[in-house]
Design an enzyme around this catalytic site. Structure first.
Site, PDB file in Angstrom:
ATOM      1  N   ARG A 196       0.814  -1.223   0.000  1.00 53.13           N
ATOM      2  CA  ARG A 196       0.000   0.000   0.000  1.00 53.13           C
ATOM      3  C   ARG A 196       0.846   1.270   0.000  1.00 53.13           C
ATOM      4  NH1 ARG A 196      -5.149  -1.823   1.355  1.00 53.13           N
ATOM      5  NH2 ARG A 196      -5.830  -0.012   0.203  1.00 53.13           N
TER       6      ARG A 196
ATOM      7  N   ARG B 157      -2.431   6.512   0.019  1.00 52.54           N
ATOM      8  CA  ARG B 157      -2.501   6.429   1.475  1.00 52.54           C
ATOM      9  C   ARG B 157      -1.663   7.455   2.216  1.00 52.54           C
ATOM     10  NH1 ARG B 157      -3.376   0.488   4.216  1.00 52.54           N
ATOM     11  NH2 ARG B 157      -5.633   0.578   4.127  1.00 52.54           N
TER      12      ARG B 157
ATOM     13  N   ARG C 262      -5.144  13.083  -6.246  1.00 53.68           N
ATOM     14  CA  ARG C 262      -6.469  12.525  -6.018  1.00 53.68           C
ATOM     15  C   ARG C 262      -7.518  13.624  -5.832  1.00 53.68           C
ATOM     16  NH1 ARG C 262      -9.873  11.267  -2.568  1.00 53.68           N
ATOM     17  NH2 ARG C 262     -10.717   9.228  -2.026  1.00 53.68           N
TER      18      ARG C 262
ATOM     19  N   ASP D  53      -6.794  -1.437  -7.655  1.00 55.21           N
ATOM     20  CA  ASP D  53      -7.393  -2.062  -6.473  1.00 55.21           C
ATOM     21  C   ASP D  53      -7.787  -3.488  -6.817  1.00 55.21           C
ATOM     22  OD1 ASP D  53      -8.376  -0.872  -3.661  1.00 55.21           O
ATOM     23  OD2 ASP D  53      -9.610  -2.565  -4.246  1.00 55.21           O
TER      24      ASP D  53
ATOM     25  N   TYR E  32     -15.806  -9.939  -0.687  1.00 53.99           N
ATOM     26  CA  TYR E  32     -16.412  -8.673  -1.129  1.00 53.99           C
ATOM     27  C   TYR E  32     -17.637  -8.901  -1.999  1.00 53.99           C
ATOM     28  CZ  TYR E  32     -12.651  -6.056   0.990  1.00 53.99           C
ATOM     29  OH  TYR E  32     -11.792  -5.514   1.909  1.00 53.99           O
TER      30      TYR E  32
HETATM   31  O1  CP3 Z   1      -0.146  -1.259  -2.748  1.00 49.80           O
HETATM   32  C1  CP3 Z   1      -0.375  -0.216  -3.369  1.00 49.80           C
HETATM   33  O2  CP3 Z   1      -0.006   0.875  -2.977  1.00 49.80           O
HETATM   34  C2  CP3 Z   1      -1.101  -0.317  -4.712  1.00 49.80           C
HETATM   35  C3  CP3 Z   1      -2.479   0.023  -4.699  1.00 49.80           C
HETATM   36  C4  CP3 Z   1      -3.469  -0.806  -3.881  1.00 49.80           C
HETATM   37  C5  CP3 Z   1      -4.662  -0.227  -3.400  1.00 49.80           C
HETATM   38  N1  CP3 Z   1      -5.425  -1.223  -2.852  1.00 49.80           N
HETATM   39  C6  CP3 Z   1      -5.020   1.200  -3.505  1.00 49.80           C
HETATM   40  C7  CP3 Z   1      -6.052   1.752  -2.601  1.00 49.80           C
HETATM   41  C8  CP3 Z   1      -3.487  -2.175  -3.559  1.00 49.80           C
HETATM   42  C9  CP3 Z   1      -2.443  -3.248  -3.781  1.00 49.80           C
HETATM   43  C10 CP3 Z   1      -4.736  -2.422  -2.919  1.00 49.80           C
HETATM   44  C11 CP3 Z   1      -5.156  -3.755  -2.481  1.00 49.80           C
HETATM   45  C12 CP3 Z   1      -6.387  -3.910  -1.689  1.00 49.80           C
HETATM   46  N2  CP3 Z   1      -7.562  -3.222  -1.807  1.00 49.80           N
HETATM   47  C13 CP3 Z   1      -6.560  -4.917  -0.710  1.00 49.80           C
HETATM   48  C14 CP3 Z   1      -5.531  -5.976  -0.356  1.00 49.80           C
HETATM   49  C15 CP3 Z   1      -4.425  -5.466   0.481  1.00 49.80           C
HETATM   50  C16 CP3 Z   1      -4.749  -5.241   1.923  1.00 49.80           C
HETATM   51  O3  CP3 Z   1      -4.535  -4.119   2.390  1.00 49.80           O
HETATM   52  O4  CP3 Z   1      -5.161  -6.193   2.605  1.00 49.80           O
HETATM   53  C17 CP3 Z   1      -7.860  -4.780  -0.201  1.00 49.80           C
HETATM   54  C18 CP3 Z   1      -8.489  -5.617   0.882  1.00 49.80           C
HETATM   55  C19 CP3 Z   1      -8.493  -3.706  -0.908  1.00 49.80           C
HETATM   56  C20 CP3 Z   1      -9.881  -3.209  -0.773  1.00 49.80           C
HETATM   57  C21 CP3 Z   1      -9.931  -1.772  -0.378  1.00 49.80           C
HETATM   58  N3  CP3 Z   1      -9.570  -0.716  -1.192  1.00 49.80           N
HETATM   59  C22 CP3 Z   1     -10.362  -1.217   0.861  1.00 49.80           C
HETATM   60  C23 CP3 Z   1     -10.838  -2.027   2.039  1.00 49.80           C
HETATM   61  C24 CP3 Z   1     -10.226   0.183   0.773  1.00 49.80           C
HETATM   62  C25 CP3 Z   1     -10.627   1.250   1.774  1.00 49.80           C
HETATM   63  C26 CP3 Z   1      -9.655   1.455   2.854  1.00 49.80           C
HETATM   64  C27 CP3 Z   1      -8.183   1.551   2.481  1.00 49.80           C
HETATM   65  O5  CP3 Z   1      -7.647   2.634   2.298  1.00 49.80           O
HETATM   66  O6  CP3 Z   1      -7.581   0.495   2.369  1.00 49.80           O
HETATM   67  C28 CP3 Z   1      -9.677   0.469  -0.505  1.00 49.80           C
HETATM   68  C29 CP3 Z   1      -9.343   1.821  -1.016  1.00 49.80           C
HETATM   69  C30 CP3 Z   1      -7.976   2.050  -1.502  1.00 49.80           C
HETATM   70  N4  CP3 Z   1      -7.270   1.204  -2.313  1.00 49.80           N
HETATM   71  C31 CP3 Z   1      -7.195   3.217  -1.265  1.00 49.80           C
HETATM   72  C32 CP3 Z   1      -5.976   3.029  -1.960  1.00 49.80           C
HETATM   73  C33 CP3 Z   1      -4.836   3.997  -2.067  1.00 49.80           C
HETATM   74  C34 CP3 Z   1      -7.627   4.434  -0.467  1.00 49.80           C
HETATM   75  C35 CP3 Z   1      -8.523   5.266  -1.316  1.00 49.80           C
HETATM   76  C36 CP3 Z   1      -8.326   6.744  -1.126  1.00 49.80           C
HETATM   77  O7  CP3 Z   1      -8.955   7.277  -0.197  1.00 49.80           O
HETATM   78  O8  CP3 Z   1      -7.607   7.354  -1.923  1.00 49.80           O
END
Ligand code: CP3
Length: 344
Positions: free
Chosen positions: A26, A30, A39, A76, A154
């Site tokens: 991540r 973030r 963003r 994602d 999901y």
């Molecule tokens: O790793 C990286 O930086 C690449 C991008 C990436 C994102 N999500 C961007 C994102 C990756 C590899 C993921 C994977 C992901 N997404 C997982 C598996 C990894 C883990 O953490 O267990 C899961 C379960 C998700 C589902 C998801 N996406 C959730 C639950 C959320 C909300 C909360 C959060 O921030 O994790 C997201 C949103 C998300 N995906 C954001 C980002 C940068 C935040 C969105 C924002 O507000 O900009």
């Protein structure tokens, strides 16, 4: 293709390097104010994911700003259920939300595995191609997808959950239906990963974020079985499997046809190495909360972790994704400490 820095590919293949490669799950998005700026110029997360030039830009930010040894494509795991038929929304401060979910046989018609991923997820392939061009060999690019079990969670829950009891209920009430869904997700995930390789991904990671909520025998039947099929289908590039909380699956993972196994911070490093054996790379596993400590503690705890991995195959990372309120300077401290650690 030649790289300026391919430490991560070397470690994944079990080749000797002078120091351990490091990146953070991540890392894209973030934590960086530079990410927020991009963003905030858009309607939200989804538009960023679907705009290849900007997705490429935020993918490269951690390479430029933090100095990590790999980029991970900004996207994602939820793009896969969407491509299969279930549209998602990313709700500010709440997380993902699906209007339609799968809860009965009748709902199976909502999803399809018979899709052209190169078309449905063209924006991801375009982002990969642009990123590769702009990285210009500086570091490798990691592609990814969610593991079938986590995507199943999901698709059935429609959002995050503390218990995932709707998803888990199906495993007891209608296991055949669960297998139909998991098969469909697996088929699409394999096509999707192959398309990412074709677009330029240098290695791949499969995220099984909700592996740890299943009992061991159920994880074997509904989790490892499908992850294993993905591993068998992908031979072109190194593959990492990260199953959060699945300490009970480490023995089975040791037999997977993959290069690297991610371990979280609950898993003991030396014990994991004993279970997995010498022939796989371990990735991890610093506690993400350690990055709330002072710089000195981060440095000493990181060195302690690296010593435990010894001179065995290792890619340094956190034990799960970096938390959004982490100070980027603390992240840099972790990265610099890994880079200064010489493998004996
Ligand atoms: O790793 C990286 O930086 C690449 C991008 C990436 C994102 N999500 C961007 C994102 C990756 C590899 C993921 C994977 C992901 N997404 C997982 C598996 C990894 C883990 O953490 O267990 C899961 C379960 C998700 C589902 C998801 N996406 C959730 C639950 C959320 C909300 C909360 C959060 O921030 O994790 C997201 C949103 C998300 N995906 C954001 C980002 C940068 C935040 C969105 C924002 O507000 O900009």
């Amino acid at each position: 293709m030649s790289y300026e820095n391919d430490l991560i590919l070397k470690q994944a293949r079990g080749e000797q390097t002078d120091r351990f490669p490091v990146w953070l799950m991540r890392q894209a998005g973030r934590i960086l104010p530079e990410y927020r700026a991009v963003r905030n110029s858009l309607s939200g997360f989804k538009e960023l994911v679907e705009t290849p030039e900007l997705a490429a830009e935020v993918t490269i930010q951690p390479v430029d700003i933090l100095g990590v040894d790999a980029a991970i494509i900004f996207s994602d795991i939820l793009v896969v259920p969407e491509a299969m038929g279930l549209e998602y929304q990313m709700i500010e401060k709440k997380g993902p939300w699906f209007e339609k979910t799968i809860n009965s046989e009748a709902d199976l018609g909502l999803i399809s595995a018979d899709i052209d991923v190169e078309q449905e997820l063209k924006y991801v392939m375009d982002a990969i191609q642009i990123t590769k061009r702009e990285l210009n060999g500086r570091v490798p690019l990691i592609g990814f997808c969610g593991a079938p079990w986590t995507i199943f969670c999901y698709m059935t829950e429609g959002q995050g959950s503390k218990t995932f009891s709707k998803a888990r209920k199906i495993l007891y009430q209608n296991p055949e239906m669960a297998h139909k869904i998991l098969n469909a997700i697996t088929e699409v995930s394999i096509k999707y990963l192959k398309a990412q390789i074709k677009a330029g991904a240098d290695m791949l990671q499969v995220f099984d974020s909700w592996a740890g909520i299943l009992p061991p025998d159920q994880y074997e039947e509904f989790g490892t079985k499908y992850v294993s099929r993905i591993c068998e289908a992908i031979n072109e590039v190194p593959v990492t499997i990260f199953a959060k909380g699945a300490y009970f699956a480490r023995e089975a993972f040791a037999k997977l046809d993959c290069n690297t196994i991610g371990i979280d911070w609950n898993m003991d490093i030396e014990e994991s190495r004993r279970i997995v054996g010498p022939n796989k790379t371990l990735q991890g596993n610093l506690d993400p909360c350690l990055l709330y400590a002072d710089f000195k503690t981060i440095e000493s705890e990181t060195n302690k972790m690296l010593k435990k991995f010894g001179n065995s195959r290792h890619i340094a990372n956190l034990g799960h994704g970096v938390y959004p309120d982490t100070d980027p300077e603390k992240v840099k401290c972790f990265i610099e400490t890994v880079k200064n650690f010489k493998i004996k």
